[in-house]
Design a protein around this motif. Structure first.
Motif, short mmCIF file in Angstrom:
data_model
loop_
_atom_site.label_atom_id
_atom_site.label_comp_id
_atom_site.label_asym_id
_atom_site.label_seq_id
_atom_site.Cartn_x
_atom_site.Cartn_y
_atom_site.Cartn_z
N VAL A 175 -3.80 7.71 0.09
CA VAL A 175 -2.76 8.21 1.00
C VAL A 175 -3.27 8.23 2.44
CG1 VAL A 175 -1.30 10.19 1.56
CG2 VAL A 175 -1.64 9.54 -0.81
N GLN A 176 -4.54 8.54 2.64
CA GLN A 176 -5.09 8.54 4.00
C GLN A 176 -5.04 7.15 4.61
OE1 GLN A 176 -8.94 10.21 3.15
NE2 GLN A 176 -8.20 12.31 3.28
N ILE A 177 -5.32 6.13 3.81
CA ILE A 177 -5.24 4.76 4.32
C ILE A 177 -3.79 4.39 4.62
CG2 ILE A 177 -5.65 2.32 3.77
CD1 ILE A 177 -8.07 3.33 2.06
N ALA A 178 -2.86 4.81 3.76
CA ALA A 178 -1.44 4.57 4.02
C ALA A 178 -1.01 5.26 5.31
CB ALA A 178 -0.59 5.03 2.85
N LEU A 179 -1.49 6.47 5.52
CA LEU A 179 -1.17 7.21 6.75
C LEU A 179 -1.74 6.47 7.97
CD1 LEU A 179 -0.10 9.70 8.22
CD2 LEU A 179 -2.20 10.88 7.60
N LEU A 191 0.83 -1.20 0.00
CA LEU A 191 0.00 0.00 0.00
C LEU A 191 0.86 1.25 0.00
CD1 LEU A 191 -2.71 1.49 0.18
CD2 LEU A 191 -2.54 1.27 2.66
N TYR A 192 1.93 1.24 0.79
CA TYR A 192 2.83 2.40 0.84
C TYR A 192 3.41 2.68 -0.54
CZ TYR A 192 2.79 1.66 5.95
OH TYR A 192 2.42 1.49 7.26
N GLU A 193 3.81 1.63 -1.24
CA GLU A 193 4.37 1.81 -2.59
C GLU A 193 3.32 2.42 -3.53
OE1 GLU A 193 7.53 1.53 -3.58
OE2 GLU A 193 7.94 1.13 -1.47
N LEU A 194 2.10 1.96 -3.45
CA LEU A 194 1.04 2.52 -4.29
C LEU A 194 0.76 3.98 -3.94
CD1 LEU A 194 -1.52 -0.43 -4.43
CD2 LEU A 194 -0.05 0.40 -6.28
N ALA A 195 0.75 4.28 -2.66
CA ALA A 195 0.47 5.65 -2.22
C ALA A 195 1.56 6.61 -2.68
CB ALA A 195 0.33 5.69 -0.69
N GLU A 201 5.98 11.06 6.15
CA GLU A 201 6.01 11.00 4.68
C GLU A 201 4.61 11.14 4.09
OE1 GLU A 201 7.09 7.94 1.02
OE2 GLU A 201 7.37 7.25 3.09
N PHE A 202 3.66 10.38 4.64
CA PHE A 202 2.33 10.39 4.04
C PHE A 202 1.54 11.65 4.38
CE2 PHE A 202 3.31 5.78 3.85
CZ PHE A 202 3.44 5.75 2.47
#
Length: 104
Positions: A36-40, A8-12, A54-55
């Protein structure tokens, strides 16, 4: 079910993925923000302070990108619902309303 935060981080982080989201799902102009909110949230859940920072920055960048998009841009991609959603979100304090909630 194992959570796949790294994927998920890579996709964000991936600008090409953001472009694909916008092109293939123009009816959801805020989808890159949600990603990005989900990654955060994932970074917070795993106590990843670097990821959280980062996010937060990536989220600010994406907010600026969405703010520069006009409803006409979305309409040109073929989505009247997405254009209405973007126009509605730009004129309200509550950016969570969907086109179905537009006043009649």
């Amino acid at each position: 079910m194992a959570k796949r935060w790294q994927e998920l981080y890579e996709l964000a982080r991936n600008q090409e993925f953001v472009t694909a989201q916008r092109q293939h799902l123009p009816e959801q102009p805020d989808l890159p923000l949600k990603t990005v909110q989900i990654a955060l949230s994932g970074a917070a859940e795993t106590d990843n302070a670097g990821g959280m920072a980062e996010f937060l920055l990536v989220h600010a960048e994406r907010v600026m990108q969405v703010a520069q998009e006009s409803p006409l841009d979305i309409l040109r991609l073929g989505s009247i619902d997405g254009a209405l959603a973007l126009a509605w979100n730009a004129t309200t304090n509550d950016g969570n309303l969907s086109p179905d909630e537009l006043p009649q």
